[in-house]
Design a protein around this motif. Structure first.
Motif, PDB file in Angstrom:
ATOM      1  N   ARG A 274       0.817  -1.221   0.000  1.00 19.80           N
ATOM      2  CA  ARG A 274       0.000   0.000   0.000  1.00 19.80           C
ATOM      3  C   ARG A 274       0.849   1.268   0.000  1.00 19.80           C
ATOM      4  N   ILE A 275       2.126   1.145  -0.327  1.00 17.36           N
ATOM      5  CA  ILE A 275       3.021   2.279  -0.201  1.00 17.36           C
ATOM      6  C   ILE A 275       2.636   3.429  -1.142  1.00 17.36           C
ATOM      7  N   LEU A 474     -17.449  12.175   2.060  1.00 19.62           N
ATOM      8  CA  LEU A 474     -16.493  11.703   3.059  1.00 19.62           C
ATOM      9  C   LEU A 474     -16.612  10.183   3.144  1.00 19.62           C
ATOM     10  N   ASN A 475     -16.036   9.500   2.181  1.00 18.40           N
ATOM     11  CA  ASN A 475     -16.188   8.051   2.127  1.00 18.40           C
ATOM     12  C   ASN A 475     -14.909   7.383   1.637  1.00 18.40           C
ATOM     13  N   MET A 476     -14.858   6.076   1.772  1.00 18.52           N
ATOM     14  CA  MET A 476     -13.662   5.291   1.450  1.00 18.52           C
ATOM     15  C   MET A 476     -13.379   5.270  -0.048  1.00 18.52           C
ATOM     16  N   ASP A 477     -14.426   5.266  -0.875  1.00 21.03           N
ATOM     17  CA  ASP A 477     -14.197   5.203  -2.324  1.00 21.03           C
ATOM     18  C   ASP A 477     -13.419   6.420  -2.810  1.00 21.03           C
ATOM     19  N   LEU A 553      -8.015  13.323   3.214  1.00 20.48           N
ATOM     20  CA  LEU A 553      -8.696  12.036   3.399  1.00 20.48           C
ATOM     21  C   LEU A 553      -7.649  10.940   3.485  1.00 20.48           C
ATOM     22  N   ASP A 554      -7.763  10.111   4.497  1.00 26.64           N
ATOM     23  CA  ASP A 554      -6.782   9.048   4.690  1.00 26.64           C
ATOM     24  C   ASP A 554      -7.505   7.742   5.007  1.00 26.64           C
ATOM     25  N   ILE A 555      -6.827   6.651   4.704  1.00 24.60           N
ATOM     26  CA  ILE A 555      -7.363   5.326   5.030  1.00 24.60           C
ATOM     27  C   ILE A 555      -6.510   4.746   6.155  1.00 24.60           C
ATOM     28  N   ASN A 556      -7.109   4.553   7.292  1.00 31.30           N
ATOM     29  CA  ASN A 556      -6.405   3.998   8.451  1.00 31.30           C
ATOM     30  C   ASN A 556      -6.525   2.477   8.425  1.00 31.30           C
ATOM     31  N   LEU A 566      -9.608  11.405   8.854  1.00 40.77           N
ATOM     32  CA  LEU A 566      -9.137  12.706   8.375  1.00 40.77           C
ATOM     33  C   LEU A 566      -7.780  12.995   9.003  1.00 40.77           C
ATOM     34  N   MET A 567      -6.796  13.296   8.150  1.00 38.91           N
ATOM     35  CA  MET A 567      -5.484  13.725   8.635  1.00 38.91           C
ATOM     36  C   MET A 567      -5.519  15.250   8.712  1.00 38.91           C
ATOM     37  N   VAL A 568      -5.544  15.776   9.918  1.00 38.74           N
ATOM     38  CA  VAL A 568      -5.780  17.202  10.120  1.00 38.74           C
ATOM     39  C   VAL A 568      -4.483  17.991   9.929  1.00 38.74           C
TER      40      VAL A 568
END
Length: 574
Positions: A274-275, A474-477, A553-556, A566-568
């Protein structure tokens, strides 16, 4: 410092492919992308023959290989230098060079570049052909010393040349006068890769591979190293650099990268499948750089050259330890620098426009990072100095948008001849040397020069936003689409949005990180968020109910599960 949030204006995106989402089309168009810029195919790379004298340099290196002359790669002690060195060594070996070695000056003993002193070391190693990577364009005395010892010298560099260039046998640098190569932002590792590509073609034309009974090498196998060096050197990600980085990242994700890069990603706890480019910039690059900052960059080069994963992991662990030591040093120096600034001025409005800092016990290898941290805090150009030798100090400079640091140093040098011993660099970063007794005079001249070149409003930091997202966006897609639409980086900024949220939950995790649950203003969507290194005088505060948030927007990923986060970048109470 709270930065002003400025939204990008809406632009025409009708020229972009229809299969892109409206959000991504607008993001791409606002960054000046054409329809072809969306297709990062290796076939679209700029041709090597557009780089001035690359054919001359390739012929010189080919002659040396054919004559079995001793080739020495002269690198620099940062990640760009280490990756450039590794690319040349691996490529030359694949092309049948029998006598090839490298040398990277210890920054504490020899300083930067091809100096006469390091030429003596190269001579002792029996070098007949010197190839500089990521340095050399300012090494007039060093090249002269090498030529006096009978060496052939090929310079590959990307730094801006001065009024006079060295008398090398060939210079490959897209920023030299008369070079039509369109990507002026290419990193040193990119220039080295282009020379190796031209060399491969030159040897093919000479029928070398067939004569030697070896396969013509696939230089794409080196693109993971090229990508790492390009991102770590924080050069602008123009289309050509994005193609190089994208190709390298794809190799890593597919599990086809160098064992050393795999080991560095492992020790940084990054998932290779996932890099993204920022993993190179914030996880791998600093660990590689730590070798050159605190010890010998040879450790970094050997990690990249290593073919055995177990050995690579041992070296990566050592680099990780050096990086931890570097972080501790940096934190101590940053506290000292902030105390100095507090003593200097009662409030931020009284600060110099150009901040110059010096402390005799600061570590030479960390002053660049220190300058960057102070620059980010105060949004002013910063030069941090450390003692280099008896009576001499070295500075590392970091600039802000609108101020070309190398040109600024040239102006100061012209106005105060003899004050600066030597200098060089780029628009956003540079290095210089002074006699220690000149620091106060230089600091005053530097501040004056900055005031003459900048307007007051340029000292106010800005966060450039791609606008607001609606609650259903605000979603994963969308997060996945934006993540995969990179590589993002310098001057090709990762999409950033802003909006107003209700603060549902807030707590500190770690030492200074704020973990949040936010709710969209209309109450339709709740989302997790995290802000790093917040002001503990402001947060947490249960009385704060609403905030203006700038975020990515970030995927944790946690224990195999993915969730939106959310990466603030900035959170301001409202």
């Amino acid at each position: 410092m709270i930065h002003k949030i400025v939204r990008r204006p809406a632009v025409d995106d009708s020229h972009l492919p229809a299969h892109l989402s409206p959000i991504l089309k607008q993001v791409y168009a606002s960054r000046g992308c054409s329809d072809t810029d969306c297709e990062l195919a290796l076939a679209n790379l700029l041709r090597p023959n557009t780089m001035k004298d690359v054919d001359v340099a390739a012929a010189i290196v080919a002659d040396a290989i054919a004559a079995n002359r001793a080739i020495l790669i002269m690198g620099d002690f940062d990640a760009d230098g280490a990756t450039s060195t590794s690319v040349c060594l691996l490529a030359l070996r694949m092309m049948g060079a029998q006598k090839v070695d490298y040398l990277i000056p210890n920054r504490f003993d020899y300083g930067y570049g091809l100096s006469p002193e390091i030429v003596d070391v190269a001579h002792q190693k029996g070098a007949e052909l010197l190839i500089t990577v990521d340095n050399g364009i300012s090494s007039i005395e060093g090249v002269a010393a090498a030529k006096a010892r009978g060496m052939t010298v090929v310079i590959t560099d990307h730094h801006l040349p001065g009024q006079t260039v060295p008398a090398a046998d060939a210079i490959v640098n897209p920023n030299q006068v008369g070079c039509s190569f369109a990507s002026k932002a290419i990193a040193g590792v990119g220039v080295a890769f282009y020379l190796m590509s031209a060399l491969r073609a030159e040897l093919r034309q000479r029928n070398w591979y067939q004569q030697q009974g070896i396969a013509e090498p696939n230089l794409a196998s080196l693109l993971d190293i090229v990508a790492l060096g390009t991102v770590a050197d924080v050069v602008s990600l123009d289309t050509n650099n994005r193609i190089l980085v994208d190709a390298g990242l794809k190799r890593v994700r597919a599990g086809r990268c160098r064992p050393g890069i795999t080991a560095l990603l492992e020790v940084a706890k990054r998932n290779t499948a996932r890099i993204v480019a920022s993993d190179f910039g914030f996880a791998v690059g600093p660990r590689l750089n730590a070798a050159g900052r605190l010890d010998e960059m040879a450790l970094g080069v050997e990690t990249l050259l290593c073919d055995d994963i177990m050995h690579a992991r041992r070296m990566a662990s050592e680099l990780d330890g050096l990086n931890a030591e570097r972080r501790d040093l940096e934190a101590d120096m940053q506290q000292e620098a902030l105390k100095s600034l507090e003593a200097l001025a009662l409030d931020e409005s009284d600060l110099p426009w150009g901040i110059a800092l010096y402390q005799s016990d600061w570590h030479q290898g960390v002053i660049g990072i220190l300058a960057s941290r102070i620059k980010d805090k105060y949004h002013r150009p910063v030069i941090a100095f450390a003692e280099a030798s008896e009576g001499e100090i070295k500075g590392s400079a970091r600039s802000i948008k609108g101020l070309h640091m190398r040109d600024l140093l040239e102006l100061i040098n012209a106005k105060h001849p003899g004050m600066i011993i030597k200098f060089g660099g780029h628009a956003m970063a540079a290095g210089l040397s002074l006699r220690a007794g000149e620091f106060n005079r230089f600091a005053a001249a530097y501040d004056e020069a900055v005031r003459n070149l900048l307007a007051p409003e340029q000292l106010t930091g800005e966060i450039v936003s791609d606008g607001a997202l609606l609650p259903h966006q605000l979603n994963m897609d969308i997060a996945r689409e934006l993540r995969n639409a990179g590589p993002w980086g310098q001057n090709f900024a990762e999409p950033l949005f802003d909006g107003y949220f209700r603060v549902v939950q807030q707590r500190i995790v770690g030492e200074r990180h704020l973990k949040l649950v936010l709710e969209s203003e209309c109450g339709q969507t709740m989302v997790d968020a995290i802000a790093f290194n917040v002001d503990l005088k402001t947060w947490p505060d249960a009385t704060i109910q609403f905030a203006h948030v700038a975020y990515k927007l970030d995927i944790n990923e946690y224990r195999g599960n993915e969730s939106l986060q959310l990466m603030v970048e900035q959170i301001e109470p409202r």
